[in-house]
Design an enzyme around this catalytic site. Sequence first.
Site, PDB file in Angstrom:
ATOM      1  N   LYS A 134     -14.075  15.133 -40.540  1.00  0.00           N
ATOM      2  CA  LYS A 134     -14.798  14.865 -39.295  1.00  0.00           C
ATOM      3  C   LYS A 134     -14.300  13.545 -38.704  1.00  0.00           C
ATOM      4  O   LYS A 134     -13.905  12.670 -39.519  1.00  0.00           O
ATOM      5  CB  LYS A 134     -16.309  14.799 -39.546  1.00  0.00           C
ATOM      6  N   HIS A 175     -13.313  31.173 -42.607  1.00  0.00           N
ATOM      7  CA  HIS A 175     -14.349  30.543 -41.801  1.00  0.00           C
ATOM      8  C   HIS A 175     -14.873  31.616 -40.848  1.00  0.00           C
ATOM      9  O   HIS A 175     -14.097  32.377 -40.287  1.00  0.00           O
ATOM     10  CB  HIS A 175     -13.794  29.365 -41.004  1.00  0.00           C
ATOM     11  N   ARG A 176     -16.183  31.680 -40.663  1.00  0.00           N
ATOM     12  CA  ARG A 176     -16.773  32.782 -39.884  1.00  0.00           C
ATOM     13  C   ARG A 176     -17.246  32.376 -38.500  1.00  0.00           C
ATOM     14  O   ARG A 176     -18.058  33.083 -37.873  1.00  0.00           O
ATOM     15  CB  ARG A 176     -17.961  33.351 -40.665  1.00  0.00           C
ATOM     16  N   HIS A 204     -17.761  31.628 -46.008  1.00  0.00           N
ATOM     17  CA  HIS A 204     -19.022  30.948 -45.647  1.00  0.00           C
ATOM     18  C   HIS A 204     -20.164  31.965 -45.594  1.00  0.00           C
ATOM     19  O   HIS A 204     -20.025  33.004 -44.954  1.00  0.00           O
ATOM     20  CB  HIS A 204     -18.905  30.300 -44.271  1.00  0.00           C
ATOM     21  N   LYS A 214     -28.215  23.463 -41.390  1.00  0.00           N
ATOM     22  CA  LYS A 214     -28.450  23.511 -39.937  1.00  0.00           C
ATOM     23  C   LYS A 214     -28.267  24.878 -39.313  1.00  0.00           C
ATOM     24  O   LYS A 214     -28.671  25.087 -38.159  1.00  0.00           O
ATOM     25  CB  LYS A 214     -27.519  22.497 -39.247  1.00  0.00           C
ATOM     26  N   SER A 226     -22.352  25.817 -46.420  1.00  0.00           N
ATOM     27  CA  SER A 226     -21.865  24.735 -45.558  1.00  0.00           C
ATOM     28  C   SER A 226     -22.679  24.674 -44.272  1.00  0.00           C
ATOM     29  O   SER A 226     -23.193  25.691 -43.836  1.00  0.00           O
ATOM     30  CB  SER A 226     -20.392  25.026 -45.212  1.00  0.00           C
ATOM     31  N   GLY A 227     -22.793  23.454 -43.683  1.00  0.00           N
ATOM     32  CA  GLY A 227     -23.476  23.370 -42.391  1.00  0.00           C
ATOM     33  C   GLY A 227     -24.753  22.563 -42.464  1.00  0.00           C
ATOM     34  O   GLY A 227     -25.788  23.043 -42.911  1.00  0.00           O
ATOM     35  N   GLY A 228     -24.646  21.251 -42.070  1.00  0.00           N
ATOM     36  CA  GLY A 228     -25.862  20.430 -42.046  1.00  0.00           C
ATOM     37  C   GLY A 228     -26.343  20.017 -43.419  1.00  0.00           C
ATOM     38  O   GLY A 228     -27.536  19.777 -43.625  1.00  0.00           O
ATOM     39  N   GLN A 284     -20.226  22.478 -49.257  1.00  0.00           N
ATOM     40  CA  GLN A 284     -19.396  21.696 -48.328  1.00  0.00           C
ATOM     41  C   GLN A 284     -20.234  20.759 -47.484  1.00  0.00           C
ATOM     42  O   GLN A 284     -21.275  21.176 -46.942  1.00  0.00           O
ATOM     43  CB  GLN A 284     -18.657  22.642 -47.373  1.00  0.00           C
ATOM     44  N   PHE A 285     -19.788  19.529 -47.372  1.00  0.00           N
ATOM     45  CA  PHE A 285     -20.507  18.491 -46.639  1.00  0.00           C
ATOM     46  C   PHE A 285     -19.571  17.843 -45.623  1.00  0.00           C
ATOM     47  O   PHE A 285     -18.598  17.210 -46.023  1.00  0.00           O
ATOM     48  CB  PHE A 285     -21.026  17.430 -47.615  1.00  0.00           C
ATOM     49  N   GLY A 286     -19.847  17.989 -44.343  1.00  0.00           N
ATOM     50  CA  GLY A 286     -19.049  17.298 -43.329  1.00  0.00           C
ATOM     51  C   GLY A 286     -19.743  15.984 -43.021  1.00  0.00           C
ATOM     52  O   GLY A 286     -19.444  14.930 -43.612  1.00  0.00           O
TER      53      GLY A 286
HETATM   54  C1  CAP Z   1     -20.076  22.015 -41.095  1.00  0.00           C
HETATM   55  C2  CAP Z   1     -19.063  22.747 -40.227  1.00  0.00           C
HETATM   56  C3  CAP Z   1     -18.917  24.242 -40.546  1.00  0.00           C
HETATM   57  C4  CAP Z   1     -20.182  25.040 -40.608  1.00  0.00           C
HETATM   58  C5  CAP Z   1     -19.966  26.523 -40.273  1.00  0.00           C
HETATM   59  C6  CAP Z   1     -19.440  22.611 -38.780  1.00  0.00           C
HETATM   60  O1  CAP Z   1     -20.093  20.662 -40.761  1.00  0.00           O
HETATM   61  O2  CAP Z   1     -17.799  22.180 -40.347  1.00  0.00           O
HETATM   62  O3  CAP Z   1     -18.053  24.733 -39.553  1.00  0.00           O
HETATM   63  O4  CAP Z   1     -20.685  24.952 -41.884  1.00  0.00           O
HETATM   64  O5  CAP Z   1     -21.169  27.231 -40.382  1.00  0.00           O
HETATM   65  O6  CAP Z   1     -18.488  22.455 -37.991  1.00  0.00           O
HETATM   66  O7  CAP Z   1     -20.593  22.706 -38.427  1.00  0.00           O
HETATM   67  P1  CAP Z   1     -21.314  19.738 -41.193  1.00  0.00           P
HETATM   68  P2  CAP Z   1     -21.342  28.417 -41.458  1.00  0.00           P
HETATM   69  O8  CAP Z   1     -21.351  19.678 -42.688  1.00  0.00           O
HETATM   70  O9  CAP Z   1     -21.016  18.392 -40.612  1.00  0.00           O
HETATM   71  O10 CAP Z   1     -22.559  20.325 -40.674  1.00  0.00           O
HETATM   72  O11 CAP Z   1     -21.005  27.800 -42.768  1.00  0.00           O
HETATM   73  O12 CAP Z   1     -22.779  28.817 -41.342  1.00  0.00           O
HETATM   74  O13 CAP Z   1     -20.414  29.477 -41.066  1.00  0.00           O
HETATM   75 MG    MG Z   2     -16.855  23.251 -38.895  1.00  0.00          MG
END
Ligand code: CAP
Ligand code: MG
Length: 428
Positions: free
Chosen positions: A151, A270-271, A303, A310, A354-356, A376-378
Amino acid sequence: MRRDYIDIGYSPKDTDLICEFHIEPSAGVNFEEAATHMAGESSIDSWTEIATLSPELAEKLKPHVFYANEKAQTVRVAYSEDLFELGSVPQVLSAVAGNILSMKVVDNLRLQDIAFSSSMLREFKGPNFGLQGIRKFVGVQDRPLIGTIVKPKVGLNSEKHAEVAYNSFAGGCDLVKDDENLTDQKFNGFEKRAELTLKLAEKAESETGERKMYLCNVTAPTCKEMIRRMNVLKDLGASYAMVDIVPAGWTAIQTLREEAENAGLALHAHRCMHSAYTRNPRHGISMLVVAKLCRLVGLDQLHIGTVVGKMHGEKHEVLNLRDQCVLDKVPADESQHVLDQDWGGLKPMFPVASGGLAPTMIPDLYSIFGKDVIMQFGGGIHAHPMGTAAGATACRQALEASLEGVSLQDYSKDHKELEVALGKWLKK
Ligand code: CAP
Ligand code: MG
């Protein structure tokens, strides 16, 4: 339109493809009428009696609506395998998720699940590495894997991108991936990014003694270019490639799977964009179908949602996806619109949550998913007050605490990075 597709007494053959649909007839159309049109339009028929469809041909190819529950707005249809190019996901979807979603006779129609026949499964290889194969080359057998997404999503140049990846690895991440919208932009070109990041992944490996995986995004405007990018990764010594399965499309994904085997790379799915057709529970295609198609085609990890993060996705939905990823046989569950599926030996995929997510959520994630998950943690790593490396370390510490059954508060007493993470993310 023929009138004999409703066939409640029919028992599907092993070679039939079975689909479950949620169906809402439009005003003035009765349930059986709508189901008949849907069955016909998804296979051989048209809106009117076509003289070119001989009774013999119809008898051979006609679909069978063998379950129709008006109250539950649910029908199940058995399709003869002869209707399909069994090894082609695009062709199968053009039938069972094609024109029928646009018909006026229904207000809403959703493909809830597809049960693949053994003959269809034989047309596909499934994951090349899968869950166990990935555990083998990452060298981790007894815990969830920790990953991050570099990020900001886009904007960094290749040097900065590689540096953020390095700090993530040095702090304890097993995997670092590109974000879904980072491909080959001017400010961060694909080849330079791959080269610099893989070099620093290797550096982190020699410093930490742990395997470090970089998942570079090969999504590209053409299949040819996508394959070229994947082979660049192969030549640079990568173990993975990442792809945006929905924007790229199934033809591209089937192509990539074939080439990935030759290149010896694992595929991360990635979906993004899936919600365009999976989110509405009454119309479209379920994420369950997408997940099953990914295992069939042979993505190695996918994913599936987090329950606590989130993105939308109820616990039962996420766990249904997890089951399709990892189980050899998935039992039917009528309440969840899940059909019986024997995966016939196709390897399991590694589920990705992954996600939030923040390190503080790891105990919940561990209790929901157990050890067979990639967490996964962004933002949860790159927003750590002490920086990226500390964010990654806080995740490893939270995981250690969860594996040992120690509370995060107690564990943080002598683990600074986790203590700071609790300060930032633990709800007061
Ligand atoms: C998460 C992420 C992923 C999501 C995709 C984002 O980042 O990189 O793309 O997890 O959603 O861009 O939001 P954060 P899913 O950790 O900063 O939220 O896994 O539901 O397909
Ligand atoms: Mg992403």
